[in-house]
Design a protein around this motif. Structure first.
Motif, mmCIF file in Angstrom:
data_model
loop_
_atom_site.group_PDB
_atom_site.id
_atom_site.type_symbol
_atom_site.label_atom_id
_atom_site.label_comp_id
_atom_site.label_asym_id
_atom_site.label_seq_id
_atom_site.Cartn_x
_atom_site.Cartn_y
_atom_site.Cartn_z
ATOM 1 N N ALA A 1 18.365 -48.180 -5.152
ATOM 2 C CA ALA A 1 17.142 -48.566 -4.238
ATOM 3 C C ALA A 1 15.805 -47.813 -4.741
ATOM 4 O O ALA A 1 14.739 -48.904 -5.154
ATOM 5 C CB ALA A 1 17.400 -48.285 -3.043
ATOM 6 N N GLU A 2 16.058 -46.821 -5.332
ATOM 7 C CA GLU A 2 14.931 -46.030 -5.693
ATOM 8 C C GLU A 2 13.615 -46.951 -7.134
ATOM 9 O O GLU A 2 12.949 -46.362 -6.944
ATOM 10 C CB GLU A 2 14.646 -44.593 -5.460
ATOM 11 N N GLU A 3 15.102 -45.867 -8.321
ATOM 12 C CA GLU A 3 14.569 -47.153 -10.178
ATOM 13 C C GLU A 3 14.554 -48.627 -9.409
ATOM 14 O O GLU A 3 13.283 -49.164 -10.344
ATOM 15 C CB GLU A 3 16.070 -46.874 -10.320
ATOM 16 N N VAL A 4 15.080 -49.561 -8.381
ATOM 17 C CA VAL A 4 14.673 -50.819 -8.692
ATOM 18 C C VAL A 4 13.041 -50.920 -7.946
ATOM 19 O O VAL A 4 12.317 -51.764 -8.373
ATOM 20 C CB VAL A 4 15.971 -51.697 -7.338
ATOM 21 N N GLN A 5 12.740 -50.346 -7.349
ATOM 22 C CA GLN A 5 11.175 -50.041 -6.247
ATOM 23 C C GLN A 5 9.900 -49.676 -7.110
ATOM 24 O O GLN A 5 9.563 -50.517 -7.121
ATOM 25 C CB GLN A 5 11.354 -48.950 -4.822
ATOM 26 N N ALA A 6 10.816 -48.825 -8.474
ATOM 27 C CA ALA A 6 9.608 -47.894 -8.983
ATOM 28 C C ALA A 6 9.590 -49.466 -10.008
ATOM 29 O O ALA A 6 8.335 -49.461 -10.785
ATOM 30 C CB ALA A 6 10.461 -47.332 -9.697
ATOM 31 N N ARG A 7 10.269 -50.428 -10.714
ATOM 32 C CA ARG A 7 10.573 -51.221 -11.584
ATOM 33 C C ARG A 7 9.972 -52.737 -11.124
ATOM 34 O O ARG A 7 9.035 -53.285 -11.682
ATOM 35 C CB ARG A 7 11.756 -51.520 -11.776
ATOM 36 N N GLU A 8 9.837 -52.619 -9.738
ATOM 37 C CA GLU A 8 9.273 -53.470 -9.090
ATOM 38 C C GLU A 8 7.746 -53.237 -9.162
ATOM 39 O O GLU A 8 6.430 -54.287 -9.135
ATOM 40 C CB GLU A 8 10.253 -54.089 -7.362
ATOM 41 N N ALA A 9 7.215 -52.229 -8.973
ATOM 42 C CA ALA A 9 5.980 -52.071 -8.625
ATOM 43 C C ALA A 9 5.370 -52.153 -10.275
ATOM 44 O O ALA A 9 3.863 -52.743 -10.139
ATOM 45 C CB ALA A 9 5.955 -50.741 -8.361
ATOM 46 N N LEU A 10 6.003 -52.412 -11.545
ATOM 47 C CA LEU A 10 5.702 -52.725 -12.234
ATOM 48 C C LEU A 10 6.403 -54.147 -12.535
ATOM 49 O O LEU A 10 4.888 -55.621 -13.053
ATOM 50 C CB LEU A 10 6.606 -51.790 -12.972
ATOM 51 N N VAL B 1 13.995 -59.527 -8.019
ATOM 52 C CA VAL B 1 15.187 -60.241 -8.486
ATOM 53 C C VAL B 1 15.004 -59.775 -9.893
ATOM 54 O O VAL B 1 16.312 -58.085 -10.820
ATOM 55 C CB VAL B 1 15.486 -61.492 -9.040
ATOM 56 N N VAL B 2 13.891 -59.237 -10.819
ATOM 57 C CA VAL B 2 14.017 -58.822 -12.579
ATOM 58 C C VAL B 2 14.128 -57.254 -12.367
ATOM 59 O O VAL B 2 14.429 -56.728 -13.135
ATOM 60 C CB VAL B 2 12.389 -58.914 -12.832
ATOM 61 N N ALA B 3 13.637 -56.512 -11.377
ATOM 62 C CA ALA B 3 14.173 -54.900 -10.926
ATOM 63 C C ALA B 3 15.137 -55.080 -11.551
ATOM 64 O O ALA B 3 15.704 -53.682 -11.636
ATOM 65 C CB ALA B 3 12.877 -54.619 -10.293
ATOM 66 N N PHE B 4 15.954 -55.727 -10.139
ATOM 67 C CA PHE B 4 17.464 -55.198 -10.254
ATOM 68 C C PHE B 4 18.326 -55.677 -11.323
ATOM 69 O O PHE B 4 18.668 -54.689 -11.504
ATOM 70 C CB PHE B 4 17.281 -56.301 -9.265
ATOM 71 N N VAL B 5 17.561 -56.200 -12.057
ATOM 72 C CA VAL B 5 18.496 -56.915 -13.772
ATOM 73 C C VAL B 5 18.383 -55.290 -14.190
ATOM 74 O O VAL B 5 18.763 -55.267 -14.788
ATOM 75 C CB VAL B 5 18.085 -58.339 -13.742
ATOM 76 N N GLU B 6 16.934 -55.319 -14.297
ATOM 77 C CA GLU B 6 16.776 -54.107 -15.276
ATOM 78 C C GLU B 6 17.093 -52.398 -15.054
ATOM 79 O O GLU B 6 17.611 -52.336 -16.075
ATOM 80 C CB GLU B 6 14.584 -54.817 -15.821
ATOM 81 N N SER B 7 17.017 -52.509 -13.788
ATOM 82 C CA SER B 7 17.923 -51.446 -13.494
ATOM 83 C C SER B 7 19.685 -51.181 -13.453
ATOM 84 O O SER B 7 20.063 -50.647 -14.347
ATOM 85 C CB SER B 7 17.263 -50.870 -12.494
ATOM 86 N N ALA B 8 19.769 -52.379 -12.760
ATOM 87 C CA ALA B 8 20.997 -52.771 -13.000
ATOM 88 C C ALA B 8 21.792 -52.927 -14.258
ATOM 89 O O ALA B 8 22.985 -51.753 -14.805
ATOM 90 C CB ALA B 8 22.157 -54.002 -12.611
ATOM 91 N N SER B 9 21.083 -53.536 -15.503
ATOM 92 C CA SER B 9 21.845 -52.900 -17.542
ATOM 93 C C SER B 9 20.728 -52.465 -17.966
ATOM 94 O O SER B 9 21.798 -51.989 -18.775
ATOM 95 C CB SER B 9 21.288 -54.482 -17.821
ATOM 96 N N ALA B 10 20.638 -51.155 -17.411
ATOM 97 C CA ALA B 10 19.908 -50.378 -18.461
ATOM 98 C C ALA B 10 20.640 -49.563 -19.030
ATOM 99 O O ALA B 10 20.498 -48.924 -19.866
ATOM 100 C CB ALA B 10 18.584 -49.634 -17.250
ATOM 101 N N PRO B 11 21.861 -48.762 -17.546
ATOM 102 C CA PRO B 11 22.545 -48.605 -18.472
ATOM 103 C C PRO B 11 23.596 -48.725 -19.919
ATOM 104 O O PRO B 11 24.635 -48.044 -20.278
ATOM 105 C CB PRO B 11 23.928 -47.618 -16.588
#
Length: 84
Positions: A56-65, A70-80
């Motif tokens: 959740a913390e990573e998704v929130q940080a990406r969502e700020a950008l 949904v984009v933040a979720f996809v980027e965060s989940a797929s990063a690894p």
């Protein structure tokens, strides 16, 4: 939600962590369907499932950008998974 009026069980259902885990569960279910359709091997699916994570913390940080949940979720989940 107002914390003093919220039961712990109710707070869990409405938490960011629970929402994101549900989204991840849906994505994994789609990948399982891809395996059944022959579009993905079981080895590929297991490799993805063992690596994919969401925070959740990573998704929130990406969502700020990105300004998009949904984009933040996809980027965060797929990063690894690394580059495709």
């Amino acid at each position: 939600m107002i914390p003093r009026y919220t039961l712990p069980e109710m707070a869990r259902w409405w938490s960011d962590e629970f929402r994101l885990q549900c989204w991840l569960d849906v994505e994994l279910a789609v990948l399982e369907a891809f395996v059944r359709l022959g579009w993905l091997t079981s080895e590929e699916f297991e490799s993805i499932r063992s690596k994919i994570r969401v925070s959740a913390e990573e998704v929130q940080a990406r969502e700020a950008l990105t300004q998009h949940d949904v984009v933040a979720f996809v980027e965060s989940a797929s990063a690894p998974l690394g580059p495709l």
